[in-house]
Design an enzyme around this catalytic site. Structure first.
Site: not given
Ligand code: BEZ
Length: 213
Positions: A46-47
């Site tokens: 997700c980062t």
């Protein structure tokens, strides 16, 4: 709420976010929107996804598209995590992340798939047009980061094919030849719409240079 399908009206909502309260229809106005969910803050895939999307934000804005992310974490968590995204991905997150703690939006948009992940959102993407119609739905598993260049490519295709009587072939990129829709049969109309001419590969498969957008 029944599952959303292409052509359905995207439901309106009001929800907290990393930048305060958001009223969806008001925020998007008469622009396009990419609404996408990710499983959780402080997770590596997700980062990278949110960082890459931040880097593409000008590309989305040039196409008149607002970007909104979502997970079921709080706004406070989002704002802590944004610092990690910005420092590791070397970018600035200039779009909101919805804080869907009560799962209101995830439920409306069917972003929780309990047989995949019990309580978190999966990686959903919705492209919504200025009439608030759903034009694309993608669902990716948690372990696979999405290709956000592909989302831009679909937006280019949608915006082109909305304007002209064309469709785009496999792996089409902006500037490539396009396909004249098979329903267009009148020779004189085709000549008028596509002054650069066309090539008939098969009677139902005609190719023409991309019209100007
Ligand atoms: C991630 O973003 O790295 C991730 C999130 C949930 C499950 C697996 C990976």
């Amino acid at each position: 709420m029944a599952t959303l399908r292409l052509g359905d009206t995207a439901p309106d909502f009001e929800q907290d976010s990393s930048v305060g309260r958001i009223k969806f229809y008001e925020f998007v106005g008469n622009k396009w929107c990419v609404l996408f969910s990710h499983p959780a803050d402080f997770t590596p895939v997700c980062t990278t996804e949110l960082g890459y999307t931040a880097k593409l934000l000008n590309e989305f804005h040039e196409r008149d598209v607002e970007v909104i992310a979502l997970s079921v974490d709080s706004a406070e968590s989002h704002n802590q995590w944004i610092k990690d995204i910005e420092s590791t991905q070397h970018t600035e997150v200039r779009y909101p992340i919805l804080a869907d703690v009560d799962r209101k939006v995830s439920t409306l948009y069917d972003m929780i798939h309990p047989n995949a992940i019990a309580t978190l959102t999966v990686r959903s993407v919705f492209i919504i047009d200025p009439n608030k119609k759903v034009r694309l739905i993608l669902t990716y598993p948690a372990s696979t980061g999405r290709n956000f260049d592909e989302i831009l490519r679909v937006i280019d295709s949608l915006q082109l094919t909305d304007k002209h009587s064309v469709a785009t072939p496999a792996n089409w990129e902006d500037g490539d030849d396009v396909i004249i829709v098979p329903s267009l049969k009148d020779e004189s109309v085709i000549r008028q719409k596509f002054p650069k001419g066309y090539k008939e590969v098969l009677p139902y498969f005609r190719v023409t240079p991309q019209p100007k957008t």
